[in-house]
Design a protein around this motif. Structure first.
Motif, PDB file in Angstrom:
ATOM      1  N   ASN A   1     -15.717  -4.714   5.306  1.00  0.00           N
ATOM      2  CA  ASN A   1     -15.401  -3.309   5.040  1.00  0.00           C
ATOM      3  C   ASN A   1     -16.512  -2.565   4.302  1.00  0.00           C
TER       4      ASN A   1
ATOM      5  N   ARG B   1     -13.305   4.120   6.938  1.00  0.00           N
ATOM      6  CA  ARG B   1     -12.844   2.729   7.099  1.00  0.00           C
ATOM      7  C   ARG B   1     -11.331   2.693   7.393  1.00  0.00           C
TER       8      ARG B   1
ATOM      9  N   HIS C   1     -14.140  -6.004  -8.211  1.00  0.00           N
ATOM     10  CA  HIS C   1     -15.067  -5.219  -7.388  1.00  0.00           C
ATOM     11  C   HIS C   1     -16.260  -4.706  -8.207  1.00  0.00           C
TER      12      HIS C   1
ATOM     13  N   VAL D   1      -9.522   1.065  10.495  1.00  0.00           N
ATOM     14  CA  VAL D   1      -8.537  -0.010  10.310  1.00  0.00           C
ATOM     15  C   VAL D   1      -7.216   0.340  11.020  1.00  0.00           C
TER      16      VAL D   1
ATOM     17  N   MET E   1     -19.018  -7.763   2.872  1.00  0.00           N
ATOM     18  CA  MET E   1     -17.669  -7.927   3.393  1.00  0.00           C
ATOM     19  C   MET E   1     -17.589  -7.039   4.636  1.00  0.00           C
TER      20      MET E   1
ATOM     21  N   ASN F   1      -4.385  -3.500  -4.476  1.00  0.00           N
ATOM     22  CA  ASN F   1      -5.543  -2.784  -5.021  1.00  0.00           C
ATOM     23  C   ASN F   1      -5.150  -1.483  -5.698  1.00  0.00           C
TER      24      ASN F   1
ATOM     25  N   ARG G   1      -4.756   6.066   2.272  1.00  0.00           N
ATOM     26  CA  ARG G   1      -6.110   5.516   2.047  1.00  0.00           C
ATOM     27  C   ARG G   1      -7.159   6.417   2.713  1.00  0.00           C
TER      28      ARG G   1
ATOM     29  N   ARG H   1     -10.936  -7.666   9.592  1.00  0.00           N
ATOM     30  CA  ARG H   1     -10.566  -7.010   8.340  1.00  0.00           C
ATOM     31  C   ARG H   1     -11.404  -7.554   7.186  1.00  0.00           C
ATOM     32  N   GLY H   2     -11.392  -6.801   6.072  1.00  0.00           N
ATOM     33  CA  GLY H   2     -12.231  -7.181   4.936  1.00  0.00           C
ATOM     34  C   GLY H   2     -11.698  -8.336   4.096  1.00  0.00           C
ATOM     35  N   GLY H   3     -10.492  -8.795   4.392  1.00  0.00           N
ATOM     36  CA  GLY H   3      -9.838  -9.741   3.474  1.00  0.00           C
ATOM     37  C   GLY H   3     -10.124 -11.209   3.720  1.00  0.00           C
TER      38      GLY H   3
ATOM     39  N   ARG I   1       0.871  -1.179   0.000  1.00  0.00           N
ATOM     40  CA  ARG I   1       0.000   0.000   0.000  1.00  0.00           C
ATOM     41  C   ARG I   1       0.909   1.230   0.000  1.00  0.00           C
TER      42      ARG I   1
ATOM     43  N   TYR J   1     -19.674  -4.951  -3.528  1.00  0.00           N
ATOM     44  CA  TYR J   1     -19.249  -3.608  -3.963  1.00  0.00           C
ATOM     45  C   TYR J   1     -20.250  -2.928  -4.891  1.00  0.00           C
TER      46      TYR J   1
ATOM     47  N   CYS K   1      -8.496 -11.550  -5.931  1.00  0.00           N
ATOM     48  CA  CYS K   1      -9.268 -10.809  -4.947  1.00  0.00           C
ATOM     49  C   CYS K   1     -10.048 -11.825  -4.126  1.00  0.00           C
TER      50      CYS K   1
HETATM   51  C1  G6P Z   1     -12.238  -6.501   0.713  1.00  0.00           C
HETATM   52  C2  G6P Z   1     -11.616  -6.342  -0.635  1.00  0.00           C
HETATM   53  C3  G6P Z   1     -10.150  -6.137  -0.585  1.00  0.00           C
HETATM   54  C4  G6P Z   1      -9.833  -5.035   0.370  1.00  0.00           C
HETATM   55  C5  G6P Z   1     -10.400  -5.339   1.738  1.00  0.00           C
HETATM   56  C6  G6P Z   1     -10.237  -4.143   2.683  1.00  0.00           C
HETATM   57  O1  G6P Z   1     -12.100  -7.739   1.173  1.00  0.00           O
HETATM   58  O2  G6P Z   1     -11.912  -7.381  -1.486  1.00  0.00           O
HETATM   59  O3  G6P Z   1      -9.708  -5.800  -1.870  1.00  0.00           O
HETATM   60  O4  G6P Z   1      -8.442  -4.879   0.477  1.00  0.00           O
HETATM   61  O5  G6P Z   1     -11.739  -5.604   1.676  1.00  0.00           O
HETATM   62  O6  G6P Z   1     -10.448  -4.541   3.988  1.00  0.00           O
HETATM   63  P1  G6P Z   1     -10.101  -3.557   5.184  1.00  0.00           P
HETATM   64  O7  G6P Z   1     -10.260  -4.356   6.400  1.00  0.00           O
HETATM   65  O8  G6P Z   1      -8.678  -3.085   4.934  1.00  0.00           O
HETATM   66  O9  G6P Z   1     -11.064  -2.419   5.081  1.00  0.00           O
END
Ligand code: G6P
Length: 439
Positions: free
Chosen positions: A234, A279, A202, A283, A232, A151, A97, A309-311, A90, A255, A172
């Motif tokens: 996030n 977000r 997305h 995070v 998700m 991303n 971000r 987390r979103g992953g 990142r 998304y 992804c």
């Molecule tokens: C989702 C997306 C990922 C992104 C993530 C962010 O899962 O598919 O591309 O990086 O969320 O999660 P975060 O916990 O960083 O907001």
């Protein structure tokens, strides 16, 4: 490739997600003879890298697997002779971000990590760096596969495909998460389910869902419309309108809420930004406590807290892909690859996200054929934005940038497109040398 012991290089190895990957490697020790994992990061990430290195070493030691984990700031050493290079970095960290999320909100436009102007800004910062990494791969590991999670994954993969000779596949966790959520709502095993996916990263639809030979698309849409869990971590879980889903006749990804429910999502983002923080700001807090946990010498597994987390399932998505390539499985995965006719109305070199066959020879999308007029317009418009964004990022081109934002469906008019662009360029000045070189 089968039989050869493997070296993985992880660019952005100090990420809090790395324990997911390590866990994925450990789980597959019988099928993937990984012998070396080299985590690499930038100087600013040294402290996190040290913490992740120690935790990863504890994890492999506990599992009793023979994997040497190394960490350094030496990207070239990490890449040299790697079989797989995984990119998950990142540029500018979470603060960049947070800026990406807050700038568009000032103009009443969605502020999000990967979609809309936020994703555009991230692409401008990231694409020159990934192209530089690719020069190292071309020189030091020309046979390596680069698996890109960085991303905006679709745009970054498209830039690599168009501007380098590196063998790359973008991936992804959204497709695998969709499968998991749908199997939960249908009360079946994920393996019993087949999803015909095609779209962009997305911006992915499962156009048909099958359960043991039965087309269950309408049933899934009904359950999503009834409020089944379908998001998700996030993404705010704005309820879907059941009549809309019935009319769409395809299962959108989480998304899609930004595109189909823009006003509600914008209102929620503004509210959260004003009170709890965006977000990225949330995070930052989660990351702090995750790294505190990771420091504990008694911790020898991936902690549950990472699930905030979103992953989710990101480790499975990536290691299943390594497995498919290494063991030449010719199995189906939803990945980011050049279109080459799979969606006829998009250019051949446009990267799409699509159900694809993957083996040791690479990944090829399964031809989807004509997409319905209900969805094709949105894909074409977002792809036009993506093509322009890649050019803007590579050449530092202001005009292309302005046209990119103007074509993004989340940006309603040129006055705001220009104001947001100028704000992004000013705020990200230090990360966008390609623009200052233009004078
Ligand atoms: C989702 C997306 C990922 C992104 C993530 C962010 O899962 O598919 O591309 O990086 O969320 O999660 P975060 O916990 O960083 O907001």
């Amino acid at each position: 490739m089968s039989g050869k012991s493997l070296k993985l290089a992880i660019i952005g190895g100090g990420s809090s997600y790395t324990p997911e990957l390590i866990e994925g490697v450990i789980k597959r020790a019988d099928r993937l003879p990984v012998r070396e994992i080299h985590l690499v990061d930038v100087e600013h990430g040294q402290e996190k890298l040290d913490i992740i290195l120690a935790l990863s070493q504890r994890m492999v030691e506990k599992a009793g697997v023979d994997i040497a984990i190394k960490a350094s700031l030496d990207r070239k050493a990490a890449i040299k002779d790697a079989d797989f290079v995984m990119t998950q970095f990142r540029v500018g960290g979470l603060q960049a971000r947070a800026n990406d999320e807050r700038i568009p909100l000032k103009y009443d436009v969605i502020g999000q990590e990967t979609t809309g102007p936020g994703g555009f800004a991230k692409a401008l910062r990231t694409i020159p760096v990934i192209l530089d990494i690719c020069k190292d791969i071309e020189a030091l590991a020309p046979n390596a596969w680069m698996l890109n999670f960085t991303n905006p994954a679709g745009l970054v993969t498209e830039a690599v495909n168009k501007h380098t000779n590196v063998k790359t596949i973008g991936l992804c966790n959204v497709p695998v998460s969709m499968k998991m959520m749908i199997s939960e709502m249908m009360d079946c095993q994920p393996d019993e389910l087949s999803l015909e996916c095609a779209g962009l990263n997305h911006l992915l639809w499962a156009h048909r869902a099958w359960l043991n030979g039965e087309d269950i698309t309408a049933q899934v849409l009904e359950k999503v419309g009834d409020g089944a869990n379908y998001s998700m971590k996030n993404i705010h879980e704005e309820p879907w309108d059941p009549a809309f889903l019935r009319a769409l006749q395809a299962i959108p990804c989480p998304y899609h809420r930004y595109f189909y429910q823009t006003d509600a999502m914008l209102a929620e983002e503004k509210e959260t930004a004003a009170h709890g923080g965006t977000r990225a700001e949330q995070v930052m807090v989660t990351e702090k406590s995750l790294f505190e946990l990771y420091k504990d010498v008694n911790l020898k597994d991936k902690p549950e807290e990472l699930e905030q987390r979103g992953g989710a399932y990101y480790s499975d998505a990536s290691l299943n892909l390594v497995d498919a390539i290494y063991n030449n499985q010719n199995s189906l995965h939803v990945v980011n690859v050049p279109n080459n006719g799979a969606i006829p109305s998009l250019p051949d070199d446009a990267v799409i996200e699509c159900t694809s066959v993957v083996g040791s020879w690479g990944a090829k999308p399964i031809s989807f054929g004509k997409l319905s007029p209900a969805v094709i317009g949105l894909i074409q418009q977002v792809k036009a934005y993506e093509i322009l964004t890649v050019e803007a990022a590579v050449y530092g081109d202001y005009d292309k940038s302005l046209m990119a934002l103007t074509n993004n469906p989340l940006v309603p008019d040129i006055t705001r497109a220009k104001a947001i662009l100028d704000d992004i360029l000013k705020t990200n000045y230090d990360y966008l040398p390609q623009f200052s070189a233009q004078g």
